[in-house]
Design an enzyme around this catalytic site. Sequence first.
Site, PDB file in Angstrom:
ATOM      1  N   ARG A 118      -4.437 145.214  47.141  1.00  0.00           N
ATOM      2  CA  ARG A 118      -4.631 146.582  47.561  1.00  0.00           C
ATOM      3  C   ARG A 118      -3.313 147.075  48.177  1.00  0.00           C
ATOM      4  O   ARG A 118      -2.874 146.591  49.209  1.00  0.00           O
ATOM      5  CB  ARG A 118      -5.769 146.642  48.577  1.00  0.00           C
ATOM      6  CG  ARG A 118      -6.176 148.048  48.938  1.00  0.00           C
ATOM      7  CD  ARG A 118      -6.018 148.267  50.411  1.00  0.00           C
ATOM      8  NE  ARG A 118      -6.244 149.651  50.748  1.00  0.00           N
ATOM      9  CZ  ARG A 118      -6.154 150.113  51.977  1.00  0.00           C
ATOM     10  NH1 ARG A 118      -5.871 149.314  52.977  1.00  0.00           N
ATOM     11  NH2 ARG A 118      -6.314 151.385  52.221  1.00  0.00           N
ATOM     12  N   HIS A 127      -1.775 156.681  51.836  1.00  0.00           N
ATOM     13  CA  HIS A 127      -1.744 155.871  53.055  1.00  0.00           C
ATOM     14  C   HIS A 127      -0.692 156.491  53.979  1.00  0.00           C
ATOM     15  O   HIS A 127       0.290 155.862  54.350  1.00  0.00           O
ATOM     16  CB  HIS A 127      -1.446 154.410  52.719  1.00  0.00           C
ATOM     17  CG  HIS A 127      -1.869 153.421  53.774  1.00  0.00           C
ATOM     18  ND1 HIS A 127      -2.684 152.350  53.527  1.00  0.00           N
ATOM     19  CD2 HIS A 127      -1.579 153.348  55.102  1.00  0.00           C
ATOM     20  CE1 HIS A 127      -2.870 151.644  54.634  1.00  0.00           C
ATOM     21  NE2 HIS A 127      -2.206 152.236  55.612  1.00  0.00           N
ATOM     22  N   GLU A 168      -8.100 155.551  55.846  1.00  0.00           N
ATOM     23  CA  GLU A 168      -8.370 155.930  57.235  1.00  0.00           C
ATOM     24  C   GLU A 168      -8.128 157.410  57.530  1.00  0.00           C
ATOM     25  O   GLU A 168      -7.242 157.757  58.330  1.00  0.00           O
ATOM     26  CB  GLU A 168      -7.553 155.040  58.185  1.00  0.00           C
ATOM     27  CG  GLU A 168      -7.841 153.556  57.985  1.00  0.00           C
ATOM     28  CD  GLU A 168      -7.275 152.649  59.076  1.00  0.00           C
ATOM     29  OE1 GLU A 168      -6.553 153.131  59.950  1.00  0.00           O
ATOM     30  OE2 GLU A 168      -7.590 151.437  59.051  1.00  0.00           O
ATOM     31  N   ASN A 181     -12.144 149.388  56.328  1.00  0.00           N
ATOM     32  CA  ASN A 181     -11.109 148.759  57.151  1.00  0.00           C
ATOM     33  C   ASN A 181     -11.768 148.394  58.464  1.00  0.00           C
ATOM     34  O   ASN A 181     -12.252 149.276  59.186  1.00  0.00           O
ATOM     35  CB  ASN A 181      -9.961 149.732  57.417  1.00  0.00           C
ATOM     36  CG  ASN A 181      -9.122 149.990  56.178  1.00  0.00           C
ATOM     37  OD1 ASN A 181      -9.408 149.488  55.088  1.00  0.00           O
ATOM     38  ND2 ASN A 181      -8.066 150.781  56.341  1.00  0.00           N
ATOM     39  N   TYR A 196     -11.375 146.326  62.061  1.00  0.00           N
ATOM     40  CA  TYR A 196     -10.576 145.574  63.036  1.00  0.00           C
ATOM     41  C   TYR A 196     -11.373 145.151  64.263  1.00  0.00           C
ATOM     42  O   TYR A 196     -11.291 144.018  64.683  1.00  0.00           O
ATOM     43  CB  TYR A 196      -9.330 146.385  63.435  1.00  0.00           C
ATOM     44  CG  TYR A 196      -8.324 146.403  62.300  1.00  0.00           C
ATOM     45  CD1 TYR A 196      -7.486 145.325  62.087  1.00  0.00           C
ATOM     46  CD2 TYR A 196      -8.275 147.456  61.399  1.00  0.00           C
ATOM     47  CE1 TYR A 196      -6.590 145.297  61.020  1.00  0.00           C
ATOM     48  CE2 TYR A 196      -7.386 147.440  60.333  1.00  0.00           C
ATOM     49  CZ  TYR A 196      -6.551 146.356  60.152  1.00  0.00           C
ATOM     50  OH  TYR A 196      -5.682 146.326  59.089  1.00  0.00           O
ATOM     51  N   GLU A 223      -9.264 146.176  54.646  1.00  0.00           N
ATOM     52  CA  GLU A 223      -8.319 145.671  55.643  1.00  0.00           C
ATOM     53  C   GLU A 223      -9.087 144.914  56.717  1.00  0.00           C
ATOM     54  O   GLU A 223     -10.111 145.391  57.208  1.00  0.00           O
ATOM     55  CB  GLU A 223      -7.552 146.796  56.364  1.00  0.00           C
ATOM     56  CG  GLU A 223      -6.556 147.506  55.512  1.00  0.00           C
ATOM     57  CD  GLU A 223      -5.759 148.560  56.298  1.00  0.00           C
ATOM     58  OE1 GLU A 223      -5.651 148.454  57.533  1.00  0.00           O
ATOM     59  OE2 GLU A 223      -5.254 149.490  55.649  1.00  0.00           O
TER      60      GLU A 223
END
Length: 458
Positions: A84, A128, A173, A303, A305, A362
Amino acid sequence: MAAQASSGLVPGFPADFGWGVSTSSYQIEGAVDEGGRGQSIWDTYSHEPGRTARGETGDVSCDHYHHWQEDLDLMADLGVSVYRFSIAWPRVMPSGKGPLNEEGVDFYSRLVDGLLERGIMPFPTLYHWDLPQALEDEGGWVNRDTTQRFAEYAAAMFERLGDRVDHWLTHNEPWVTAFMGYIGSEKAPGVYNDWPQALRVSHHLLLSHGLAVQALRASSAASAKIGLAPNLHPTRPFSDSPEDVKAALTWDGFQNRWFLDPVFKGHYPEDMLAEYERFSFEEAVEEGDLAVISSPVDLLGVNFYHRAVVKTEPNSPYLGLTCVPTQLPLTEMGWDVTPDGLPEMLLRIKRDYGDIDIYITENGAAYPDKWDGGDIVEDPQRVEFIARHLEALSQAVAGGVHVKGYCVWSLLDNYEWEKGYDKRFGLYYVDYPTQRRIPKRSALWYRDQIAASRTGAA
Ligand code: FCB
């Protein structure tokens, strides 16, 4: 890479699971003045005094533009089946519109060919965060016209790469683009606390996503799969005070539902529309926009985290709310390590939005890795971080979530935006002065995880 057996491998993934790595154009490519590339808002922002740690920029970064073949070989060594990456809009369309820059298109075309030769699925993201500066000069994402420019750029990429690329992502995002770009000012274009603009931007990002989905369906690559990759954070109140409980609900609307509801349900969340009435948000929305935004997608990139633990903070520009770390040890970014937040989020998506195919686009962590000049960098915390997230992810798989793949952020240490180069997220350590790539222990571990998972040995 040296042969090295790893312990603690994680079972529970299907044999055809998409094991991958993730990067983005401005964070790794460098070569900002080469090959006919135009300027992006990140070139501008990173060169403005005081914006980034130590004034660092992506001018050279990992110089992936010149090292791409070596970098593809690193991926082949890992045995990944998915890469990716992102396409730099200003590299293929230097002023954001008009004719293509053939040299830029060739770069990505060769990259795609190189991936396919190595048996790796190319999974490009169209945006991005590196908007062509020429479009910013016309208002950037605040200007509704940018949505049309994005759709044209997307259509050009479908036409040029769609014969070989069959999985696409529109935006990375969008919350970060809109709110860190126009409220917190930590990201380009670095506007502070302008809610009407930030909300307009968020709407235009979603609209441009929908227009790109429609452009794909109208293209010769119509059967390809497409989606977007929001950053999603399950929220928790910091305390059980009514203020914090409300804060967590609002943060969930602000960060998660604001993007998921329009795409999957065709409307913005009511509580957030009420919250944003004072910013005249609805003036940005034209008739038919939500039908475009909710054009059916094939997949969702997540994504992930950390969980967001939310409390009120009167001085915060983010609706008077803030997220606080609560569990030591934190990563180098100051983020909590909350693997159980991943299945929590995925099961919630399944419940609220249905059975969409999901790629974890991610997941990863920065730690203070040190290279002693040897052949390997020891990073036990990252091995642990990834293993724990894979264990958590396997629970979501067992719970019936259609998880198709998982991409570690990141293949390489790279330019971590305003935080610069000392935040190292890579499976490979990058010695920037020599551009040498050195495997970290996590790279060897991930290679073993992938091999064991494919053969059923994990
Ligand atoms: C995400 C970004 C990615 C990288 C990681 C650490 O928010 O999408 O580019 O910076 O964080």
